[in-house]
Design a protein around this motif. Sequence first.
Motif, PDB file in Angstrom:
ATOM      1  N   ALA A  48      68.973  78.804  70.461  1.00 43.25           N
ATOM      2  CA  ALA A  48      68.427  77.865  69.484  1.00 43.25           C
ATOM      3  C   ALA A  48      68.025  78.542  68.180  1.00 43.25           C
ATOM      4  N   SER A  69      73.792  77.168  62.419  1.00 42.76           N
ATOM      5  CA  SER A  69      73.104  77.510  63.658  1.00 42.76           C
ATOM      6  C   SER A  69      74.103  77.590  64.801  1.00 42.76           C
ATOM      7  N   GLN A  71      73.367  76.871  67.841  1.00 45.40           N
ATOM      8  CA  GLN A  71      73.148  75.670  68.640  1.00 45.40           C
ATOM      9  C   GLN A  71      73.982  74.508  68.108  1.00 45.40           C
ATOM     10  N   HIS A 195      60.606  66.546  61.866  1.00 49.30           N
ATOM     11  CA  HIS A 195      60.387  65.640  62.988  1.00 49.30           C
ATOM     12  C   HIS A 195      58.878  65.425  63.100  1.00 49.30           C
ATOM     13  N   ARG A 204      57.547  69.095  62.533  1.00 41.34           N
ATOM     14  CA  ARG A 204      58.245  70.294  62.974  1.00 41.34           C
ATOM     15  C   ARG A 204      59.644  70.317  62.381  1.00 41.34           C
ATOM     16  N   ASP A 206      63.394  72.768  62.993  1.00 38.67           N
ATOM     17  CA  ASP A 206      63.976  73.616  64.036  1.00 38.67           C
ATOM     18  C   ASP A 206      64.918  74.689  63.515  1.00 38.67           C
ATOM     19  N   GLU A 207      65.327  74.617  62.258  1.00 35.18           N
ATOM     20  CA  GLU A 207      66.261  75.602  61.708  1.00 35.18           C
ATOM     21  C   GLU A 207      65.738  76.102  60.368  1.00 35.18           C
ATOM     22  N   SER A 210      62.090  77.463  64.647  1.00 36.88           N
ATOM     23  CA  SER A 210      61.189  76.345  64.871  1.00 36.88           C
ATOM     24  C   SER A 210      59.823  76.658  64.274  1.00 36.88           C
ATOM     25  N   THR A 212      55.936  74.442  63.533  1.00 35.52           N
ATOM     26  CA  THR A 212      55.145  73.220  63.640  1.00 35.52           C
ATOM     27  C   THR A 212      53.939  73.316  62.717  1.00 35.52           C
ATOM     28  N   HIS A 234      59.551  76.807  55.591  1.00 35.47           N
ATOM     29  CA  HIS A 234      61.009  76.836  55.720  1.00 35.47           C
ATOM     30  C   HIS A 234      61.620  77.767  54.671  1.00 35.47           C
TER      31      HIS A 234
END
Length: 276
Positions: A48, A69, A71, A195, A204, A206-207, A210, A212, A234
């Motif tokens: 991930a 990514s 993933q 998200h 959150r 994820d790329e 991750s 939060t 980010h």
Amino acid sequence: SLAMAEDEGAARAQSDQPDAVAAMLPPDAPEGHAAHSAVKLHGMSREALLRSVFFLKSPTGGKISFQLSVQGCNGNPDVAMRLGRWFYVQMVDHGMSREEGARQRDAWYATFRAAESKVQPPKSSPAAADAPKPPLKREHSDDLGAAPRSPKHSAKKAAARQACTNDHVGGLTEAQEEEVLRLLGEAPEERPKLHWIRSIRSCRFDEPASCTVSYDRAQAITRRVAERIAFLCHARYLAGERRKKVAEFRQAAYSIAQAVLAGAGEGGGLASGTHK
């Protein structure tokens, strides 16, 4: 560590397996092309967090990054690297813009997801599907069905829902919120998809990794402030900072908001030390 070695071994094993997705890919960069040295596999050993990345000079003289990514590429590092090299060739040799590259990257992700869904085994056999299922267990119920909730319980749930949707759950006034945003600095142009998790009052992304960001009362953060902090975190990941450094920046951003709430929010904030 042993766990990381096992993860890397699993990734290599998956890469060595015949993959129908590879047949969809565009041609690899020509032998000897700079793409083979420019595109690198970055991140931790877990699928991930792995990604293929390369950097290019922007028209203004700065540096921009482009990444895929693992993933998103069917979990296959070789696919992520090959597609990364193709994007490098398109951008360097054929003038593809970064925005067009991002659109095509999302289209490739969707193609990989569709291909993967076609080969997924059924979750259960027909025999299992036909088997009788046990009745659902009801708790706190009588012959008429579930017992009604008390008015006090319903009021608590309604208040909790309102707290989760309130734009100023942290207690900041609108003026204080604007001051916090000013001290944090402008949001970068490249922003991840966030998200929002209402149950734990956080957002959150994820790329490329991750992260939060909370917006609960204890941190005195509104949703707008949490969003700005997430965008700045980010940007730091894209700039190559490690998770520990990003976490330290996030905590410093929380402190900015808490200082403004306490009436001590003055000075240059974090703008001078964040995204450039």
